[in-house]
Design an enzyme around this catalytic site. Structure first.
Site: not given
Length: 239
Positions: A37, A50, A200
């Protein structure tokens, strides 16, 4: 793709969860994974960034942050306001190369979109990817507006001479509307690259064990997954 940059067409569209799904799929295949990151914004020194979220969801990956800025702004602005040095493209490319030497897969998650500024000179994630000679995966939204944003990101990638292996919908709704269903057929044309995954909606809230068990089914084989073209085809979602 031993080094893969992950960008998005905007913020809060599922880049981190998509990165975690790719990492989990690689780990399930026995591959070693590192997550880089470059610039974490909007998180305090003791907050969860993150990269740590990817590790929580995916499992034992090596995580590296190059800089952390407390305000939730573009990296260049956040660095300037904090009085801290910015992250430069060479810093990112060098860190990715170092991780690549000891890992099977290195995932570099950007901040916001492809052309968000990292420093006062206007350097972006695209500059870093070009220095690293890496491909750039694009995480996109499902619904209205995504085709334009995807096409603009693809145009920028081509302008930088960067390869895009495909796009992933970072938050696929449980009950997709007409626009989302139609976009599955139109996204590859807008991106000039195939659709490689449907993550999803709400996947980041799954228990880590459930996330790891399901991740490969969300992604195409190009990303280490097991989803077939039929799994990603618009026909299954009805008219």
């Amino acid at each position: 793709m031993s080094v893969l940059f992950v960008t998005g067409t905007g913020t809060e569209i599922g880049k981190t969860v998509t990165t975690a799904a790719i990492a989990a799929s690689a780990l399930a295949q026995g591959r070693s994974v590192a997550v880089l990151k470059p610039a974490q914004t909007g998180v305090t020194a003791d907050g969860t960034g993150d990269a740590a979220e990817v590790e929580r969801l995916a499992g034992p990956v090596t995580t590296v942050e190059l800089a952390r800025y407390p305000e939730p702004l573009a990296p260049a602005t956040a660095a300037s306001r904090a009085g801290l040095p910015p992250v430069l493209p060479r810093d990112i490319a060098d860190a990715a190369a170092k991780l690549d030497a000891s890992h099977d897969l290195v995932l570099v998650e950007g901040a916001g979109g492809l052309l968000v500024r990292f420093d006062a000179d206007g350097h972006t994630l695209a500059d870093a990817a070009r220095l690293a000679r890496a491909s750039v995966l694009v995480v996109v939204q499902a619904g209205l507006g995504t085709l334009n944003a995807t096409a603009l990101t693809a145009l920028a990638l081509r302008a930088y001479g960067l390869h895009c292996p495909g796009v992933v919908v970072g938050s696929w709704p449980a009950a997709p509307g007409l626009a989302a269903r139609c976009n599955l057929a139109d996204l590859p044309e807008a991106a000039g690259a195939p659709l490689l995954g449907l993550v999803p909606e709400g996947s980041g809230a799954l228990p880590p064990s459930a996330f790891r068990g399901a991740a490969r089914g969300w992604l195409a084989p190009e990303l280490g997954g097991s989803a077939t073209s039929a799994d990603l085809a618009p026909a299954q979602w009805g008219n």
